[in-house]
Design a protein around this motif. Sequence first.
Motif, short mmCIF file in Angstrom:
data_model
loop_
_atom_site.label_atom_id
_atom_site.label_comp_id
_atom_site.label_asym_id
_atom_site.label_seq_id
_atom_site.Cartn_x
_atom_site.Cartn_y
_atom_site.Cartn_z
N THR A 67 -19.04 -13.99 5.89
CA THR A 67 -19.28 -14.93 4.75
C THR A 67 -18.28 -15.71 4.42
O THR A 67 -17.06 -15.17 4.18
CB THR A 67 -19.91 -14.44 3.94
OG1 THR A 67 -21.20 -13.62 4.44
CG2 THR A 67 -20.69 -15.40 2.73
N SER A 68 -18.30 -17.13 4.25
CA SER A 68 -17.20 -18.03 3.85
C SER A 68 -16.94 -17.80 2.31
O SER A 68 -17.89 -17.24 1.71
CB SER A 68 -17.31 -19.36 4.27
OG SER A 68 -18.77 -19.64 3.36
N ASN A 72 -21.33 -19.06 2.88
CA ASN A 72 -21.97 -19.57 4.00
C ASN A 72 -21.76 -18.50 5.04
O ASN A 72 -20.87 -18.01 5.54
CB ASN A 72 -21.61 -20.94 4.54
CG ASN A 72 -21.96 -21.97 3.70
OD1 ASN A 72 -21.22 -22.16 2.59
ND2 ASN A 72 -22.95 -22.71 3.88
N GLU A 73 -22.98 -18.03 5.82
CA GLU A 73 -22.66 -16.96 6.74
C GLU A 73 -22.30 -17.79 8.12
O GLU A 73 -23.03 -18.67 8.36
CB GLU A 73 -23.85 -16.22 7.12
CG GLU A 73 -23.90 -15.08 7.84
CD GLU A 73 -25.12 -13.90 8.07
OE1 GLU A 73 -25.10 -13.50 9.17
OE2 GLU A 73 -25.47 -13.55 6.94
N ARG A 74 -21.37 -17.10 8.91
CA ARG A 74 -20.95 -17.74 10.15
C ARG A 74 -22.03 -17.29 11.32
O ARG A 74 -22.32 -16.12 11.43
CB ARG A 74 -19.77 -17.16 10.78
CG ARG A 74 -19.05 -17.83 11.80
CD ARG A 74 -17.64 -17.22 11.86
NE ARG A 74 -17.04 -18.10 12.80
CZ ARG A 74 -17.01 -17.91 14.17
NH1 ARG A 74 -17.55 -16.94 14.61
NH2 ARG A 74 -16.39 -18.60 14.92
N ASN A 75 -22.61 -18.28 11.88
CA ASN A 75 -23.36 -18.25 13.13
C ASN A 75 -22.83 -18.71 14.22
O ASN A 75 -22.50 -19.85 14.52
CB ASN A 75 -24.66 -18.98 12.64
CG ASN A 75 -25.75 -18.77 13.94
OD1 ASN A 75 -25.49 -18.17 14.94
ND2 ASN A 75 -26.86 -19.36 13.72
N ARG A 101 -15.23 -24.74 1.14
CA ARG A 101 -16.36 -23.66 0.97
C ARG A 101 -16.70 -23.14 2.19
O ARG A 101 -17.15 -21.91 2.40
CB ARG A 101 -17.65 -24.43 0.30
CG ARG A 101 -18.20 -25.39 1.50
CD ARG A 101 -19.70 -26.01 0.77
NE ARG A 101 -20.44 -24.83 0.76
CZ ARG A 101 -21.19 -24.17 -0.17
NH1 ARG A 101 -21.17 -25.02 -1.20
NH2 ARG A 101 -22.15 -23.17 -0.26
N PHE A 102 -16.58 -23.66 3.59
CA PHE A 102 -16.68 -22.81 4.69
C PHE A 102 -15.61 -22.00 5.28
O PHE A 102 -15.67 -21.32 6.33
CB PHE A 102 -16.99 -24.04 5.72
CG PHE A 102 -18.06 -24.96 5.39
CD1 PHE A 102 -19.22 -24.51 5.09
CD2 PHE A 102 -17.94 -26.30 5.29
CE1 PHE A 102 -20.49 -25.50 4.82
CE2 PHE A 102 -18.77 -27.17 4.81
CZ PHE A 102 -20.03 -26.79 4.73
N CYS A 115 -13.89 -20.02 10.26
CA CYS A 115 -14.72 -21.01 9.60
C CYS A 115 -16.15 -20.76 9.77
O CYS A 115 -16.61 -20.39 10.73
CB CYS A 115 -14.52 -22.38 9.96
SG CYS A 115 -15.44 -23.92 9.02
N SER A 116 -17.03 -20.94 8.93
CA SER A 116 -18.32 -20.77 9.06
C SER A 116 -18.99 -21.80 9.98
O SER A 116 -20.28 -21.46 10.31
CB SER A 116 -19.05 -20.51 7.77
OG SER A 116 -19.18 -21.56 6.85
N ILE A 117 -18.54 -22.97 10.17
CA ILE A 117 -18.93 -24.04 11.04
C ILE A 117 -18.25 -24.48 12.18
O ILE A 117 -18.63 -25.36 12.94
CB ILE A 117 -19.53 -25.04 10.14
CG1 ILE A 117 -18.09 -25.68 9.55
CG2 ILE A 117 -20.61 -24.74 9.17
CD1 ILE A 117 -18.64 -27.10 8.60
N HIS A 134 -14.39 -25.98 -2.26
CA HIS A 134 -15.10 -24.69 -2.75
C HIS A 134 -14.59 -24.73 -4.40
O HIS A 134 -13.51 -24.99 -4.71
CB HIS A 134 -14.58 -23.47 -2.39
CG HIS A 134 -14.89 -22.36 -2.97
ND1 HIS A 134 -16.25 -21.94 -2.85
CD2 HIS A 134 -14.25 -21.33 -3.76
CE1 HIS A 134 -16.32 -20.81 -3.58
NE2 HIS A 134 -15.12 -20.53 -4.11
#
Length: 136
Positions: A67-68, A72-75, A101-102, A115-117, A134
């Motif tokens: 989680t960032s 945000n959870e990383r997928n 934030r990521f 990074c979550s994205i 963030h």
Amino acid sequence: MVDNPRTRRRFVWLTGTAAMAGLAGCSGNGGDDGGSNGGGDAGDTETQAPTATDSGDGLPEEYVTATSIGGNERNPERLSSKEAVSYQEEPKEGQQCSNCRFYIEDKNGDGLGACSIVKGTIAPEAYCVSYVEHEA
């Protein structure tokens, strides 16, 4: 020769439908995985799910679904390539990954985060166009 508007409409509709189907086929695996063509040709091997020790983009297990700092959870299946987000190693106008934030902070002591994205390791002082400040 009689030009029937109904036939013309059908032609335009069929052309648009074929174009949309072609574009949908181009989306392939949902992102740029650095493969040779990024599509879903019969010669491609299927994308394998990340293992317990590798996220599929060279990151250790700790980052796979981390989680960032913004929550945000990383997928691993929905990540952008660094090229797609214009990733650069230096900050831009005071904006850098460590206050985005990521950003996922360093979890293994190597000085790099994730990074979550975005795929791969991320330097805390780097920047990309997906930056969102963030706010703690």
